[in-house]
Motif scaffolding. Structure first.
Motif, short mmCIF file in Angstrom:
data_model
loop_
_atom_site.label_atom_id
_atom_site.label_comp_id
_atom_site.label_asym_id
_atom_site.label_seq_id
_atom_site.Cartn_x
_atom_site.Cartn_y
_atom_site.Cartn_z
N LYS A 202 0.82 -1.19 0.00
CA LYS A 202 0.00 0.00 0.00
C LYS A 202 0.86 1.25 0.00
N VAL A 203 0.38 2.24 -0.73
CA VAL A 203 1.13 3.48 -0.83
C VAL A 203 1.25 4.15 0.54
N GLU A 204 0.19 4.01 1.38
CA GLU A 204 0.21 4.69 2.67
C GLU A 204 1.33 4.18 3.58
N SER A 205 1.75 2.91 3.37
CA SER A 205 2.78 2.34 4.24
C SER A 205 4.19 2.68 3.78
N VAL A 206 4.30 3.29 2.59
CA VAL A 206 5.61 3.68 2.09
C VAL A 206 5.90 5.12 2.53
N VAL A 207 7.11 5.37 3.01
CA VAL A 207 7.49 6.71 3.45
C VAL A 207 8.54 7.26 2.48
N PRO A 208 8.13 8.03 1.45
CA PRO A 208 9.11 8.55 0.50
C PRO A 208 9.93 9.71 1.05
N ASN A 209 9.65 10.17 2.27
CA ASN A 209 10.46 11.19 2.94
C ASN A 209 10.55 12.47 2.13
N VAL A 210 9.46 12.86 1.51
CA VAL A 210 9.48 14.07 0.69
C VAL A 210 9.39 15.29 1.60
N GLY A 211 10.41 16.16 1.53
CA GLY A 211 10.37 17.45 2.22
C GLY A 211 10.52 17.39 3.72
N GLN A 212 10.96 16.26 4.29
CA GLN A 212 11.05 16.16 5.74
C GLN A 212 12.28 16.87 6.29
N PHE A 213 13.39 16.83 5.56
CA PHE A 213 14.63 17.40 6.05
C PHE A 213 15.23 18.31 4.98
N ASP A 214 16.14 19.17 5.44
CA ASP A 214 16.80 20.10 4.53
C ASP A 214 17.92 19.36 3.81
N LEU A 215 17.57 18.74 2.69
CA LEU A 215 18.54 17.91 1.98
C LEU A 215 19.63 18.74 1.32
N SER A 216 19.38 20.02 1.11
CA SER A 216 20.39 20.84 0.44
C SER A 216 21.58 21.14 1.35
N LYS A 217 21.47 20.84 2.66
CA LYS A 217 22.56 21.11 3.59
C LYS A 217 23.22 19.83 4.09
N ASP A 218 22.43 18.76 4.28
CA ASP A 218 23.00 17.52 4.78
C ASP A 218 23.91 16.87 3.73
N PRO A 219 24.94 16.10 4.17
CA PRO A 219 25.74 15.33 3.21
C PRO A 219 24.86 14.30 2.51
N VAL A 220 24.91 14.29 1.19
CA VAL A 220 24.03 13.40 0.44
C VAL A 220 24.79 12.73 -0.69
N VAL A 221 24.22 11.61 -1.15
CA VAL A 221 24.63 10.97 -2.39
C VAL A 221 23.37 10.89 -3.25
N VAL A 222 23.41 11.52 -4.42
CA VAL A 222 22.24 11.55 -5.30
C VAL A 222 22.46 10.55 -6.44
N PHE A 223 21.51 9.63 -6.59
CA PHE A 223 21.56 8.63 -7.65
C PHE A 223 20.57 9.03 -8.74
N ILE A 224 21.02 9.00 -10.01
CA ILE A 224 20.13 9.25 -11.14
C ILE A 224 20.37 8.17 -12.18
N ARG A 225 19.33 7.42 -12.49
CA ARG A 225 19.42 6.50 -13.61
C ARG A 225 19.38 7.32 -14.90
#
Length: 795
Positions: A482-505
């Motif tokens: 179910k979609v409701e049980s998935v947490v895509p974490n959209v907009g929860q944290f300031d991703l532009s400041k935290d260390p990140v690895v961005v994957f793009i197919r």
């Protein structure tokens, strides 16, 4: 060739190049060894440091560009205040080596290089006649920019190349193809017009996988306070003699910019690795040569000695400086040297690294030993003729559209695309109906090879190794979430400041659209694939993302995706590390075939096993087929981290009648094999080189390569790996601190889980983010306000 800097009048000058005799080299080595031994035993040795003392001189000039400020230095020579400083050879070498923090070329382990280094020196000493022939140096001036056309002083400003500049670079690539020149490594500046010129040339010669080293030392000469001014207007105001002195002479320098000026580059992030006292405020040609020389000595020259063909795509004054160093051009003759846009200028060397004079009748220029691959000016004349034709003769295409020509396409792709177009036309449908009615034949579905009769159409079309982008929703019998049980974490944290690895197919290719198994085949992006990549870049730009390094595969579709993303972010200067370990899974003998072809040849049941199996390999490619990566000699030379294949080495040595070392390239891979090379590349290279240092990383790669890394990061079970689908061109943000995957809000208000089909394994991919200590830090004032509010409510 030995080059060094000497200090005269408070400024770095270039000592004339000379060839050091072997006896002098031996004496120098013995002296340095004695110096090292004595130093280790604690003795002090006086060293003349006055020669290398840093001399930093600042100027205080108003940021307003007025006639009086430009006349501040009517001579433009050395009696003006200086800004540059001399470095010791050790400082220069260290600075050059630190520019390659991310190792754009795959290397063997350090212990192996150290072990084999004495063996190589011994071999060159014992067998000097068999020493490697030096490579060829190719100098190309970048394509014309918008400011070039407007006669504007450009320098370190960053305008892009214009359509005519694109044509010039495409023409340069064709000249290289015609002459049989194949670069092994490319050097360029960090300015957009040079980088984009490199991209156009690499695409034209079908070599986008080549390593590209971007150095600020190859930037155009800094024109100081006249940057952005029209050359003609400036000459009319100040006099043509002074402006010509700034442009053509060796030591004339325009007035410098001040700190805070729009054209002062001290705050530009692309030069964050350059010491502030090395960032120029204004330069003469000799200053430009002074910063270019260490790159020539410690990088380019070494690559040439190793037998690599080196292409330097840079700017007029940078290339003039290199020509002066190589040909020992006299100071008074440097004004006679010029470099036209887009015409390669080629140098060849003997084993002593002396330039080989051109043959009689070659296209060269005075005071040099290089050769033009075409007479300068011919391309511009051709463009003018085509423009006149397009304006005056109906039906003649505009020459500026040449850069938009169709991508290279195989016969199979062309045929299948044509078939698709035919099926989509109404004429074909009406012909079908008429044909059926005339024949009055009833068609029934029959079994194909293998156990196809036991498979439904949906089941046989559900999923693929990598390439089918038209994923269908699973039926009710399949495992769903179910979609409701998935947490895509959209907009929860300031991703532009935290260390990140961005994957793009990568964006879609013709193979994707035709559902062909691609693997290590190398198609370009399709038109909609280019839009996939651009949309990914726009989304990242909207959320304020900045990166420090890009990792990609050797395959064109992944590299082009990185190019388009960086272009949208205005970060084309970032280093791109290309590795075969991020390539797509190798499909062996299935490469280039469609699912229908494979089903007819091997049977649907076997096709299903290859699709769903984690450790099942497709049939291997032949050692002499086009699908075997070991036959692409242009790329195999860069592979240093694969073990040697004794059987292939023996077979190819017998065939070539000379000893040929051949490495064990994959002939077919299971999903498990693919992950066995991608996960170690991430953990042993990307993490220590970038992630562990807090760098922000962009990875543009392929579905199965990204799957492997996500399996490691998100702890996805092996049995569910084939159930994970990755959409083309969608950024997946891995938060290093919180250890979770997030999506970016595209502003549409739509649920990303409804828009994109990630498959039933999405429940493992989008787990809730871990909380860190920062999440438990709260503001005391906010706490006091909330407690007062509670008391008020209770009252």
């Amino acid at each position: 060739m030995v080059l060094s800097s000497i200090k005269t009048d408070g400024m770095c000058r270039i000592r004339q190049p000379s060839l050091m005799p072997k006896k002098q080299i031996k004496i120098s080595i013995i002296f340095h060894l004695c110096f090292l031994v004595v130093s280790l035993h604690g003795f002090s040795i006086p060293v003349r440091n006055a020669k290398y003392m840093s001399m930093i001189h600042r100027t205080s000039v108003s940021t307003k560009t007025s006639d009086s400020s430009l006349r501040m230095s009517t001579s433009g020579y050395d009696n003006d205040e200086e800004y540059s400083r001399c470095l010791t050879p050790r400082e220069e070498r260290k600075q050059i080596m630190n520019e390659d923090n991310f190792h754009i070329i795959d290397q063997s382990s350090s212990w192996r290089r150290k072990l084999l280094r004495p063996v190589g020196k011994l071999k060159r000493t014992v067998f000097p006649s068999k020493s490697q022939q030096p490579g060829t140096l190719i100098l190309v001036r970048c394509g014309q920019s918008v400011w070039n056309k407007n006669y504007t002083f450009t320098g370190w400003a960053d305008p892009d190349i214009d359509p005519e500049g694109v044509l010039e670079c495409e023409h340069a690539g064709r000249l290289l193809l015609e002459g049989g020149y194949e670069p092994d490594i490319i050097y360029t500046s960090r300015l957009k017009r040079a980088i984009h010129s490199v991209w156009v040339i690499m695409r034209e010669i079908n070599s986008v996988y080549l390593p590209v080293f971007k150095s600020w030392r190859l930037n155009e000469r800094h024109y100081g306070k006249v940057t952005g001014l029209c050359k003609k207007e400036t000459a009319a105001k100040l006099g043509s003699n002074l402006v010509q002195a700034w442009r053509r002479s060796l030591r004339a320098r325009p007035p410098p910019v001040s700190v805070g000026d729009p054209y002062w580059n001290g705050n530009d992030r692309r030069y964050s690795d350059v010491p502030e006292d090395q960032i120029p405020k204004s330069e003469s040609l000799e200053d430009c040569m002074a910063r270019t020389r260490p790159l020539w000595e410690y990088k380019i020259l070494k690559d040439l000695r190793r037998g690599n063909n080196v292409m330097v795509c840079a700017h007029a004054n940078t290339l003039r400086g290199l020509i002066k160093i190589i040909d020992d051009v006299d100071n008074n003759d440097i004004r006679d040297i010029s470099m036209p846009n887009g015409i390669p200028f080629v140098y060849k060397f003997d084993k002593d690294m002396k330039t080989i004079p051109p043959k009689d009748g070659s296209l060269t220029q005075v005071h040099t030993t290089g050769t033009f691959l075409e007479k300068p000016g011919q391309l511009k004349k051709a463009i003018e003729v085509e423009e006149n034709l397009s304006r005056n003769v109906p039906g003649v295409d505009n020459p500026m559209e040449i850069g938009k020509m169709a991508k290279r396409m195989t016969t199979l792709e062309e045929s299948l695309l044509k078939l698709r177009e035919e099926k989509e036309t109404n004429k074909l449908a009406s012909l079908n109906d008429e044909w059926h009615s005339n024949l009055n034949v009833q068609f029934v579905k029959g079994p194909t090879n293998g156990d196809a009769s036991s498979l439904t159409e949906d089941e046989s079309d559900d999923g693929d190794f990598e390439e089918d982008v038209t994923w269908k929703k699973r039926d009710s019998k399949a495992e769903t979430i179910k979609v409701e049980s998935v947490v895509p974490n959209v907009g929860q944290f300031d991703l532009s400041k935290d260390p990140v690895v961005v994957f793009i197919r990568h964006g879609r290719t013709p193979h994707n659209n035709l559902a062909l198994f691609t693997g290590w085949e190398d198609p370009n992006l399709a038109v909609d694939g280019v839009e996939d990549a651009k949309n990914a870049g726009r989304l990242l730009r909207r959320h304020g993302f900045e990166f420090d390094v890009v990792y990609s595969s050797w395959l064109t579709r992944a590299i082009e995706t990185a190019w388009y993303v960086l272009d949208e972010l205005d970060m084309a200067w970032l280093p791109i590390v290309k590795s075969w370990r991020l390539n797509e899974r190798h499909y062996g003998a299935l490469t280039g075939k469609s699912k229908k072809m494979v089903g007819n040849i091997y049977g649907e049941a076997q096709l299903k096993k290859w699709r769903r199996g984690f450790a099942i390999r497709p049939p291997p490619a032949s050692s002499y087929s086009f699908s075997y990566p070991g036959n692409d000699y242009r790329r195999t030379k860069y592979v240093k981290d694969l073990r040697i294949s004794f059987s292939e080495t023996l077979n190819r040595s017998i065939e070539q009648r000379t000893f040929q070392i051949h490495r064990k390239f994959p002939k077919s891979e299971s999903l498990k094999d693919c992950m066995a090379r991608t996960i170690p590349f991430y953990t042993e290279k990307i993490v220590p080189e970038a992630v562990a240092k807090g760098k922000r990383v962009l990875i543009t790669s392929h579905e199965n390569a990204i799957r492997g890394i996500l399996m490691h990061l998100c702890e996805i079970p092996e049995e569910h790996m084939n159930e994970l689908h990755l959409p083309n061109g969608l950024p997946l943000i891995y938060n290093v601190k919180r250890k979770c995957i997030s999506l970016l809000d595209d502003g549409s208000g739509r649920d990303p889980m409804e828009v994109h089909d990630f498959g039933s394994a999405a429940q493992y991919l989008f787990r809730p983010c871990e909380l860190t200590d920062e999440d438990f830090i709260f503001d005391e004032d906010e706490s006091a306000v909330s407690s007062d509010a509670k008391e008020t409510v209770n009252a």
